[in-house]
Design a protein around this motif. Structure first.
Motif, short mmCIF file in Angstrom:
data_model
loop_
_atom_site.label_atom_id
_atom_site.label_comp_id
_atom_site.label_asym_id
_atom_site.label_seq_id
_atom_site.Cartn_x
_atom_site.Cartn_y
_atom_site.Cartn_z
N VAL B 7 1.08 -1.11 0.07
CA VAL B 7 0.23 0.07 -0.03
C VAL B 7 0.73 1.33 0.08
CG1 VAL B 7 -1.92 1.13 1.00
CG2 VAL B 7 -1.60 -1.18 1.19
N PHE B 8 1.12 1.82 -1.03
CA PHE B 8 1.96 2.89 -1.39
C PHE B 8 1.64 4.34 -0.60
CE2 PHE B 8 4.11 6.00 -4.37
CZ PHE B 8 5.27 5.52 -3.95
N SER B 9 0.28 4.56 -0.89
CA SER B 9 -0.21 5.89 -0.31
C SER B 9 -0.69 5.74 0.90
CB SER B 9 -1.30 6.39 -1.37
OG SER B 9 -0.73 6.56 -2.95
N ARG B 10 -0.90 6.74 1.52
CA ARG B 10 -1.55 6.82 2.82
C ARG B 10 -3.19 6.63 2.89
NH1 ARG B 10 -2.27 11.43 6.82
NH2 ARG B 10 -2.63 10.37 8.70
N ALA B 20 -8.22 -5.56 2.85
CA ALA B 20 -7.53 -6.35 3.95
C ALA B 20 -8.09 -7.97 4.02
CB ALA B 20 -7.56 -5.81 5.37
N GLU B 21 -9.44 -7.98 3.67
CA GLU B 21 -10.10 -9.29 3.57
C GLU B 21 -9.48 -10.16 2.77
OE1 GLU B 21 -14.13 -8.48 3.17
OE2 GLU B 21 -14.42 -7.41 4.90
N LYS B 22 -8.87 -9.84 1.46
CA LYS B 22 -8.72 -10.36 0.58
C LYS B 22 -7.17 -10.66 0.24
CE LYS B 22 -12.98 -9.37 -2.02
NZ LYS B 22 -13.79 -10.53 -1.40
N PHE B 23 -6.38 -9.75 0.52
CA PHE B 23 -4.84 -9.56 0.30
C PHE B 23 -4.22 -9.42 1.69
CE2 PHE B 23 -7.38 -8.03 -3.26
CZ PHE B 23 -7.04 -9.14 -4.25
N GLU B 24 -2.90 -9.65 1.65
CA GLU B 24 -2.11 -9.36 2.66
C GLU B 24 -1.47 -7.88 2.38
OE1 GLU B 24 1.23 -12.00 3.48
OE2 GLU B 24 2.09 -10.18 4.84
N LEU B 25 -1.82 -7.00 3.13
CA LEU B 25 -1.55 -5.70 2.91
C LEU B 25 -0.30 -5.20 3.45
CD1 LEU B 25 -4.85 -3.65 3.18
CD2 LEU B 25 -4.01 -4.86 1.26
N LEU B 26 0.85 -4.49 2.75
CA LEU B 26 2.07 -4.12 3.42
C LEU B 26 1.78 -2.61 3.31
CD1 LEU B 26 2.95 -6.99 2.70
CD2 LEU B 26 5.12 -6.02 2.28
N ALA B 33 8.61 3.62 0.67
CA ALA B 33 8.59 1.93 1.09
C ALA B 33 9.80 1.37 1.70
CB ALA B 33 8.07 1.23 -0.33
N ASN B 34 10.98 1.80 1.28
CA ASN B 34 12.14 1.22 1.82
C ASN B 34 12.75 1.75 3.14
OD1 ASN B 34 13.00 3.86 1.26
ND2 ASN B 34 14.40 3.31 -0.34
N GLU B 35 11.89 2.69 3.71
CA GLU B 35 11.94 2.99 5.17
C GLU B 35 11.22 2.16 6.02
OE1 GLU B 35 11.25 7.39 5.88
OE2 GLU B 35 12.52 7.72 4.25
N VAL B 36 10.01 1.47 5.69
CA VAL B 36 8.99 0.86 6.31
C VAL B 36 9.53 -0.76 6.32
CG1 VAL B 36 6.69 0.47 6.86
CG2 VAL B 36 7.55 2.69 5.86
N PHE B 37 9.92 -0.97 4.81
CA PHE B 37 9.97 -2.58 4.98
C PHE B 37 11.63 -2.91 4.41
CE2 PHE B 37 5.56 -1.89 3.99
CZ PHE B 37 5.03 -2.63 4.75
#
Lengths: 316, 316
Positions: B7-10, B20-26, B33-37
């Motif tokens: 999930v790139f945006s806020r 969230a019911e269908k996918f695993e959300l990062l 993204a590279n600061e969070v993951f």
């Protein structure tokens, strides 16, 4: 010498300019006529210009023995004592439909402003909430108009124009009025049934004894917690204390109001709700509508002074 | 195991619930993204969810070596580096037309709110000006919509829906877009000619290099002192400093804006004008529109993970 017209209500100077070119205006500034003019001055007044909602009863008519025509600026004539006028054979003229487009536009302005939360949105942005990423009053998305069930109460000129506008927003439109009209919307035989069905109630019915406080506590309960209403007709159609209670306890979701029970007073209780949009009876207040209403007034007065029937005569 | 989606945006939590019911959300919460993951966590991300306007360039794509799909929540994809995505054979999906009705409704909300002075009217009443008979900012009647010349710039889904709505208000509608469409409105071959002709300019064109700052000082001068504009497309279409200058020196009469050059910043200079209506990019922000956009996102992601073409694919 120009024909005399008593200006019974308080009008802005700019609204009277075109009349002043053609008639001699006796302006009361909204005060009782007999306080501003002598009995002798009033004795030969044959025509009177008024705002239709302003009370105009026997006492006033008794002070105007020569009066032959009451000309209302606008569509409404609910302030005029029709019986008293009829007894004196006074013709009543109005400006039918002249402001219908402007009033219908304002109904849509109130509806959209309410549903899309225009006031809190503008305030949030102007107050720096958006740029400061402060908690937003807009976070939870509101129900929009798409596929909404819209009930129009009243199918006169204004009701028709409101229906035509709101139908263009991909809504489902139905209406109730005393009788069925030749319009492409579903007719609902009772007001209660319409209110029960709809998400959005647009009130465009003519004010009168039969519609007084017809939108009462029970009707508001039927409109329901997701329901909103817009009133551009007359304040008397709604039981205003019941409306305030319904907004306070969330019996309904919101309201857009251009008209109130006792103008120019809108109760403080109303002003405190975030889920209302309030305008000071400006439905017919556009340049085009004023020109069209003035055309009707001038045509009515000119015909009257020429001894002809009023072209825009109120028929009882 | 559920398929992973970065999930790139806020996004608000409520907007992500169905995904969230269908996918695993990062979730990045809008941070890089590279600061969070870690690089390892990002290495196997195959799909990404973004707001179309947010810049998404080569650097981000380089950190996502397995990325095969960029799915935009909404119609726009102007923030995505299309060349960089094409080089990497990354498919781009959007939610075409899913929010078109809601955005068109907001365009009408801004237009009517502006023309009928809803904000000053509500403030005058709530502030006690009406009941106190204080000088009214509403005294002089405004120009209404009736018979107004309305120019719609852009005739995609949103432009069509705006045109259909505004035409129901007894207006004269014309449009300009790159090509003529099969619509019941007059086509005007150049934007300048449309702007010169119209009283009301509704901007619904897709943002891109060819439309960047196309509404500049010269265009605003052509719109004229009685002209108003509404923009629900992208802030980049208007030369914002030129618009501020045009409002300040009354080159144009007013503006309704849902989008700005650099969001979430709306210049203070804009907030100070009484003849503007400003909303914080809420065009597509209704319940129905979110459900429709989410339907498109889910359909795009599900198809991608099933190895099928995106049903709502952005074609270059």
């Amino acid at each position: 010498m120009a024909d005399k017209v008593l200006v019974f209500s308080r009008f802005a100077k700019s609204m009277l300019a075109r009349f002043a070119e053609k008639f001699e205006l006796l302006e009361t500034g909204g005060k009782p006529a007999n306080e501003v003019f002598s009995a002798a001055e009033l004795a030969d007044v044959r025509a009177l210009l008024t705002m239709g909602a302003q009370p105009l009863g026997r006492e006033t008519l008794d002070a105007l023995p020569s009066l032959g025509a009451i000309v209302c600026y606008g569509t409404g004539y609910d302030g005029v004592d029709l019986d008293a006028a009829a007894e004196r054979k006074i013709a009543i003229g109005n400006s039918p439909a002249a402001n219908a487009s402007a009033v219908a536009d304002l109904a849509m302005t109130l509806l959209l402003g309410l549903m899309r939360r225009l006031l809190p949105a503008d305030a949030y942005l102007r107050g720096g909430g958006w740029s400061g990423a402060r908690p937003s009053p807009l976070l939870r998305p509101p129900r929009g108009l798409t596929n909404a069930r819209v009930g129009v109460y009243g199918m006169g000129e204004i009701g028709r124009k409101i229906a035509a506008r709101v139908a263009a927003f991909e809504t489902d439109v139905a209406y109730h009025s005393r009788s069925r009209h030749d319009v492409p919307y579903r007719y609902v035989g009772s007001l209660g049934e319409l209110v029960e069905w709809c998400d959005v109630l647009l009130i465009a019915v003519r004010a009168g004894p039969d519609t007084e406080r017809i939108i009462d506590a029970a009707m508001l309960k039927r409109l329901g917690a997701d329901g909103v209403l817009v009133n551009i007709s007359r304040g008397s159609v709604i039981d205003q204390p019941a409306l305030i209670a319904a907004l306070a306890d969330k019996t309904i979701a919101g309201a857009g109001l251009d008209v109130f029970e006792r103008e120019p007073y809108a109760p403080d209780a109303l002003s405190e709700f975030p889920n209302v949009v309030l305008t000071p009876h400006i439905g017919g207040h556009t340049l085009e509508a004023h020109v069209a209403m003035q055309d009707c007034v001038i045509a009515n007065l000119a015909a009257f002074f020429a001894g002809k029937p009023l072209p825009y005569l109120v028929k009882r």
